[in-house]
Design a protein around this motif. Structure first.
Motif, PDB file in Angstrom:
ATOM      1  N   ALA A   1     119.276  97.375 -35.278  1.00  0.00           N
ATOM      2  CA  ALA A   1     118.681  96.569 -33.936  1.00  0.00           C
ATOM      3  C   ALA A   1     118.795  97.680 -32.914  1.00  0.00           C
ATOM      4  N   ARG A   2     120.016  98.125 -32.789  1.00  0.00           N
ATOM      5  CA  ARG A   2     120.266  99.350 -31.633  1.00  0.00           C
ATOM      6  C   ARG A   2     119.168 100.347 -31.847  1.00  0.00           C
ATOM      7  N   GLU A   3     119.139 100.834 -32.957  1.00  0.00           N
ATOM      8  CA  GLU A   3     118.416 102.142 -33.355  1.00  0.00           C
ATOM      9  C   GLU A   3     116.930 101.749 -33.076  1.00  0.00           C
ATOM     10  N   ALA A   4     116.554 100.689 -33.416  1.00  0.00           N
ATOM     11  CA  ALA A   4     115.271 100.173 -33.289  1.00  0.00           C
ATOM     12  C   ALA A   4     114.476 100.219 -31.729  1.00  0.00           C
ATOM     13  N   LEU A   5     115.440 100.276 -30.837  1.00  0.00           N
ATOM     14  CA  LEU A   5     115.082 100.284 -29.480  1.00  0.00           C
ATOM     15  C   LEU A   5     114.617 101.741 -29.386  1.00  0.00           C
ATOM     16  N   ASP A   6     114.820 102.737 -29.891  1.00  0.00           N
ATOM     17  CA  ASP A   6     114.707 104.074 -29.630  1.00  0.00           C
ATOM     18  C   ASP A   6     113.322 104.420 -30.507  1.00  0.00           C
ATOM     19  N   GLY A   7     112.337 105.019 -29.901  1.00  0.00           N
ATOM     20  CA  GLY A   7     111.283 105.438 -30.470  1.00  0.00           C
ATOM     21  C   GLY A   7     110.258 104.327 -30.720  1.00  0.00           C
ATOM     22  N   PRO A   8     108.995 104.506 -31.284  1.00  0.00           N
ATOM     23  CA  PRO A   8     108.014 103.349 -31.350  1.00  0.00           C
ATOM     24  C   PRO A   8     108.329 102.553 -32.639  1.00  0.00           C
ATOM     25  N   PRO A   9     107.712 101.307 -32.683  1.00  0.00           N
ATOM     26  CA  PRO A   9     108.099 100.381 -33.550  1.00  0.00           C
ATOM     27  C   PRO A   9     107.830 100.927 -34.880  1.00  0.00           C
ATOM     28  N   ARG A  10     108.639 100.673 -35.907  1.00  0.00           N
ATOM     29  CA  ARG A  10     108.458 101.231 -36.991  1.00  0.00           C
ATOM     30  C   ARG A  10     107.600 100.345 -38.124  1.00  0.00           C
ATOM     31  N   ILE A  11     106.958 101.045 -39.189  1.00  0.00           N
ATOM     32  CA  ILE A  11     106.322 100.066 -39.863  1.00  0.00           C
ATOM     33  C   ILE A  11     107.375  99.814 -41.045  1.00  0.00           C
ATOM     34  N   ARG A  12     107.298  98.279 -41.427  1.00  0.00           N
ATOM     35  CA  ARG A  12     108.224  97.949 -42.457  1.00  0.00           C
ATOM     36  C   ARG A  12     107.918  98.428 -43.862  1.00  0.00           C
ATOM     37  N   ALA A  13     108.744  97.863 -44.853  1.00  0.00           N
ATOM     38  CA  ALA A  13     108.493  98.387 -45.999  1.00  0.00           C
ATOM     39  C   ALA A  13     107.129  97.756 -46.878  1.00  0.00           C
ATOM     40  N   ASP A  14     106.839  96.619 -46.178  1.00  0.00           N
ATOM     41  CA  ASP A  14     105.773  95.937 -46.860  1.00  0.00           C
ATOM     42  C   ASP A  14     104.417  96.496 -46.177  1.00  0.00           C
ATOM     43  N   GLY A  15     104.398  97.281 -45.102  1.00  0.00           N
ATOM     44  CA  GLY A  15     103.412  97.808 -44.361  1.00  0.00           C
ATOM     45  C   GLY A  15     103.016  97.126 -43.059  1.00  0.00           C
ATOM     46  N   SER A  16     103.718  96.076 -42.560  1.00  0.00           N
ATOM     47  CA  SER A  16     103.522  95.185 -41.699  1.00  0.00           C
ATOM     48  C   SER A  16     104.284  95.785 -40.291  1.00  0.00           C
ATOM     49  N   GLU A  17     103.500  95.627 -39.143  1.00  0.00           N
ATOM     50  CA  GLU A  17     104.390  96.086 -37.929  1.00  0.00           C
ATOM     51  C   GLU A  17     105.605  94.886 -37.597  1.00  0.00           C
ATOM     52  N   ASP A  18     106.488  95.502 -36.934  1.00  0.00           N
ATOM     53  CA  ASP A  18     107.448  94.413 -36.153  1.00  0.00           C
ATOM     54  C   ASP A  18     106.892  93.976 -35.045  1.00  0.00           C
ATOM     55  N   LEU A  19     106.402  92.994 -35.076  1.00  0.00           N
ATOM     56  CA  LEU A  19     105.815  92.439 -33.811  1.00  0.00           C
ATOM     57  C   LEU A  19     106.485  92.205 -32.512  1.00  0.00           C
ATOM     58  N   VAL A  20     107.823  92.020 -32.916  1.00  0.00           N
ATOM     59  CA  VAL A  20     108.568  91.596 -31.686  1.00  0.00           C
ATOM     60  C   VAL A  20     108.872  92.894 -30.778  1.00  0.00           C
ATOM     61  N   LEU A  21     108.944  94.213 -31.585  1.00  0.00           N
ATOM     62  CA  LEU A  21     109.205  95.309 -31.020  1.00  0.00           C
ATOM     63  C   LEU A  21     107.769  95.801 -30.557  1.00  0.00           C
ATOM     64  N   VAL A  22     106.697  95.619 -30.959  1.00  0.00           N
ATOM     65  CA  VAL A  22     105.400  95.754 -30.375  1.00  0.00           C
ATOM     66  C   VAL A  22     105.325  95.288 -28.956  1.00  0.00           C
ATOM     67  N   ALA A  23     105.731  94.122 -29.004  1.00  0.00           N
ATOM     68  CA  ALA A  23     105.535  93.303 -27.786  1.00  0.00           C
ATOM     69  C   ALA A  23     106.720  93.967 -26.556  1.00  0.00           C
ATOM     70  N   LEU A  24     107.790  94.242 -27.151  1.00  0.00           N
ATOM     71  CA  LEU A  24     108.854  94.569 -26.232  1.00  0.00           C
ATOM     72  C   LEU A  24     108.461  96.026 -25.584  1.00  0.00           C
ATOM     73  N   HIS A  25     107.999  96.981 -26.503  1.00  0.00           N
ATOM     74  CA  HIS A  25     107.858  98.325 -25.908  1.00  0.00           C
ATOM     75  C   HIS A  25     106.425  98.216 -25.093  1.00  0.00           C
TER      76      HIS A  25
ATOM     77  N   ALA B   1     120.241  97.694 -21.463  1.00  0.00           N
ATOM     78  CA  ALA B   1     120.916  96.330 -21.459  1.00  0.00           C
ATOM     79  C   ALA B   1     121.016  95.794 -22.708  1.00  0.00           C
ATOM     80  N   PHE B   2     120.004  95.888 -23.532  1.00  0.00           N
ATOM     81  CA  PHE B   2     120.156  95.556 -24.964  1.00  0.00           C
ATOM     82  C   PHE B   2     121.354  95.983 -25.774  1.00  0.00           C
ATOM     83  N   GLY B   3     121.797  97.177 -25.191  1.00  0.00           N
ATOM     84  CA  GLY B   3     122.888  97.641 -25.987  1.00  0.00           C
ATOM     85  C   GLY B   3     124.192  97.095 -25.517  1.00  0.00           C
ATOM     86  N   GLU B   4     124.030  96.675 -24.317  1.00  0.00           N
ATOM     87  CA  GLU B   4     125.541  95.784 -24.178  1.00  0.00           C
ATOM     88  C   GLU B   4     125.277  94.543 -24.743  1.00  0.00           C
TER      89      GLU B   4
END
Length: 289
Positions: free
Chosen positions: A66-90, A102-105
């Motif tokens: 989860a910490r690493e997911a904050l760096d860079g654009p949202p990744r495509i999951r194995a099933d080809g879907s987007e991580d909607l939470v990260l799309v919205a957060l970015h 602060a998410f790291g804390e």
């Protein structure tokens, strides 16, 4: 799916899991409400990992992912879907000055939960509270905005601490059943408590000692509320109303815990929906003056 669908997904998570916060977020204009729903949804993901089942090592690894997911654009999951939470957060981070670090804390605090960390003194618990709740206060402030962010940040942090101490008092028995103790060991010793449980899951400490302990911690929480509520004048009207509503619900909960700690020690207290709605209405009316 696009950004609108991502925000809708986050708002659904918030409505389903954050009943206390949702009363305050309803008072915000839609763009800020959506941004905070994205913050909440990712925070909830971190929390769920920490509270989940499975080996400690596996949960710590998931927190690191989860910490690493904050760096860079949202990744495509194995099933080809987007991580909607990260799309919205970015997207929210592009629109508002969100301190994503602060998410790291928050992750650090949740990692302490997974490890079963205990706290010898209050200053150690305070550091934990600032990680898991002060971080959310600072992220929220990034959405709210403030005339003087440098002065407002420690107040947002203090309000987060107040809310977290209230959570700890509300969940003393539930946490103990899960093998967690958050109250400082020095406080337990001061009041002659151990928080040991009998075979039926009841505290073995004398009730009067537990009552005194809980009320002592409630006074401490009230002091942090008094400090944190000084944030309100630094916010715009609707952000102040949102903050006052969320804080007001937790202050009412704290008052109930302090009034009868024995109830809090046997069941998880919550306010009925009508009481939360009244707090939110009063917050909106007060902010409009």
């Amino acid at each position: 799916m696009g950004v609108p669908e991502a925000y809708q997904h986050c708002e659904q998570i918030m409505r389903r899991n954050a009943r206390n916060f949702s009363y305050g977020l309803r008072l915000l204009p839609a763009p800020k409400r959506r941004a905070l729903s994205a913050v909440y949804a990712f925070a909830r993901r971190i929390d769920d990992i920490a509270d989940g089942h499975g080996p400690v090592g596996a949960r710590l690894a998931r927190l690191n992912t989860a910490r690493e997911a904050l760096d860079g654009p949202p990744r495509i999951r194995a099933d080809g879907s987007e991580d909607l939470v990260l799309v919205a957060l970015h997207d929210a981070a592009r629109r508002y000055p969100l301190p994503l670090a602060a998410f790291g804390e928050l992750i650090d605090g949740c990692a302490a939960d997974v490890r079963g960390t205990t706290y010898a003194r209050f200053d150690e618990l305070l550091a934990y509270c600032r990680c898991v709740a002060g971080s959310i206060g600072r992220l929220s402030l990034g959405v709210f905005g403030a005339d003087d962010p440098e002065a407002a940040t420690p107040l947002a942090d203090a309000l987060g601490v107040a809310l977290q101490i209230t959570n700890i008092l509300r969940d003393v028995r539930e946490d103990r059943l899960a093998g967690r103790i958050y109250l400082p060991i020095e406080d337990l010793e001061r009041f002659g408590c151990t928080l040991d449980l009998d075979g039926a899951g009841r505290f073995t400490d004398p009730p009067h000692r537990l009552v005194t302990l809980i009320r002592y911690e409630a006074v401490r929480a009230r002091e942090w509320f008094a400090d944190g509520m000084r944030l309100l004048p630094a916010l715009d009207t609707r952000s102040a109303a949102c903050t006052a509503a969320m804080a007001g619900i937790y202050r009412c909960l704290l008052d109930r815990i302090a009034a009868d700690p024995t109830v809090a020690l046997t069941a998880r207290l919550s306010l009925p929906p009508w009481a939360k709605a009244m707090v939110a209405a009063r917050a909106l009316a007060g902010a409009g003056r």
